[in-house]
Design a protein around this motif. Structure first.
Motif, PDB file in Angstrom:
ATOM      1  N   LEU A 109       1.032  -1.179   0.059  1.00  0.00           N
ATOM      2  CA  LEU A 109       0.032  -0.072  -0.092  1.00  0.00           C
ATOM      3  C   LEU A 109       0.853   1.346   0.045  1.00  0.00           C
ATOM      4  N   ARG A 110       2.002   1.003   0.802  1.00  0.00           N
ATOM      5  CA  ARG A 110       3.042   2.299   0.630  1.00  0.00           C
ATOM      6  C   ARG A 110       3.460   2.630  -0.650  1.00  0.00           C
ATOM      7  N   TYR A 125      15.788   1.255   0.724  1.00  0.00           N
ATOM      8  CA  TYR A 125      15.195   2.606   1.378  1.00  0.00           C
ATOM      9  C   TYR A 125      13.871   2.201   2.246  1.00  0.00           C
ATOM     10  N   GLN A 126      13.037   1.007   1.830  1.00  0.00           N
ATOM     11  CA  GLN A 126      11.858   0.730   2.508  1.00  0.00           C
ATOM     12  C   GLN A 126      12.313  -0.006   3.846  1.00  0.00           C
ATOM     13  N   LEU A 127      13.187  -0.856   3.681  1.00  0.00           N
ATOM     14  CA  LEU A 127      13.649  -1.637   4.907  1.00  0.00           C
ATOM     15  C   LEU A 127      14.226  -0.499   6.003  1.00  0.00           C
ATOM     16  N   ILE A 128      15.134   0.595   5.267  1.00  0.00           N
ATOM     17  CA  ILE A 128      15.569   1.640   6.272  1.00  0.00           C
ATOM     18  C   ILE A 128      14.385   2.453   7.070  1.00  0.00           C
ATOM     19  N   GLU A 129      13.225   2.536   6.203  1.00  0.00           N
ATOM     20  CA  GLU A 129      11.982   3.238   6.984  1.00  0.00           C
ATOM     21  C   GLU A 129      11.383   2.403   7.992  1.00  0.00           C
ATOM     22  N   ARG A 169      12.645   8.437   7.072  1.00  0.00           N
ATOM     23  CA  ARG A 169      12.129   8.294   5.934  1.00  0.00           C
ATOM     24  C   ARG A 169      13.120   8.952   5.068  1.00  0.00           C
ATOM     25  N   VAL A 170      13.045   8.307   3.757  1.00  0.00           N
ATOM     26  CA  VAL A 170      13.990   8.910   2.809  1.00  0.00           C
ATOM     27  C   VAL A 170      13.062   9.831   2.025  1.00  0.00           C
ATOM     28  N   THR A 171      13.407  11.057   1.786  1.00  0.00           N
ATOM     29  CA  THR A 171      12.676  12.337   1.457  1.00  0.00           C
ATOM     30  C   THR A 171      13.136  12.483   0.099  1.00  0.00           C
ATOM     31  N   GLU A 172      14.305  12.369  -0.411  1.00  0.00           N
ATOM     32  CA  GLU A 172      14.848  12.843  -1.591  1.00  0.00           C
ATOM     33  C   GLU A 172      15.608  11.585  -2.443  1.00  0.00           C
TER      34      GLU A 172
END
Length: 249
Positions: free
Chosen positions: A63-64, A172-176, A182-185
């Motif tokens: 969903l994300r 990046y998803q695993l980091i979040e 949160r990866v913003t850029e």
């Protein structure tokens, strides 16, 4: 009793997490959970669907990735506004991304190393700071020939994600999910090049063959780089699709 051919032809039921995704998607479309409100907790969803927490988490990830919800550690899962930038990773419509983020088999190795001066400049770090280098090839299901080659540098602070890479979830998803950062850029560059010898060998190409490289730099809200990746695709297997929309008014 059905014979082997009947069994092989029978359609497979959707994966459990897909059932959760479709149920929650219907709820979102019908306004059960309005924009800006939170979905039930993982525990509540586990009870509702009678499935494991891992299955629920997998559904929430999809969903994300589709830009329907956003998540932050300690703040739950929030329904996103249609057109939200939460789906920025796929906004380019790049077909190569379908390879990178699908559940392809990944033959990779992880090594801890200190960057040289040139790489340290790209990572915006110091040469005495250790980073994780993850390198290998992605293979479509049942295929012996890789679809593309990847090299990524990951900040050592997030070393825990390497235990889950085989699941095919983007770093990046695993980091979040694991660290709440949160990866913003994401800065992305695409260019053609001659395949380095060792990459050509892994991809089954002639030395110096034409390839396409997609480089990405991932930053969190503080501006700090957390991941630097390079994906190399055989030239004749790469395509790019971009959809442009006229802005309202």
């Amino acid at each position: 009793m059905a014979d082997a051919s009947d069994t092989a032809a029978a359609p497979r039921p959707p994966a459990l997490y897909k059932q959760v995704v479709e149920a929650l998607r219907r709820d979102l479309l019908e306004g059960v959970y309005p924009v800006g409100t939170q979905l039930p907790s993982e525990e509540e969803l586990t009870q509702r669907f009678g499935m494991s927490r891992n299955t629920i988490r997998e559904a929430l990830r999809e969903l994300r990735n589709n830009g329907l919800v956003t998540s932050r550690r300690g703040s739950g899962t929030t329904v996103a506004k249609p057109g939200s930038t939460a789906s920025y990773i796929h906004d380019t419509g790049m077909l190569g991304d379908l390879y990178q983020y699908s559940r392809m088999r990944w033959d990779y190795a992880v090594q801890l190393e200190r960057p040289d001066a040139a790489l340290a400049a790209r990572l915006e770090t110091e040469t005495d700071e250790e980073w994780l280098r993850i390198e290998g090839c992605r293979y479509p299901d049942g295929a012996d020939k890789p679809a593309f080659w990847t090299q990524a540098y990951l900040r050592r602070d997030y070393a825990g994600v390497t235990r889950l890479l085989a699941r095919g979830i983007p770093m990046y998803q695993l980091i979040e999910d694991m660290y709440g950062d949160r990866v913003t850029e994401v800065d992305q560059q695409i260019h053609g090049m001659a395949a380095p010898e060792r990459v050509a060998e892994r991809l089954g190409l002639a030395p110096g063959a034409a390839v396409i490289e997609i480089g990405r730099t991932y930053r969190i809200a503080s501006g700090r780089i957390v991941e630097l990746s390079s994906n190399i695709y055989p030239f004749d297997q790469f395509s790019l699709a971009i959809k442009l929309r006229r802005s309202p008014g």
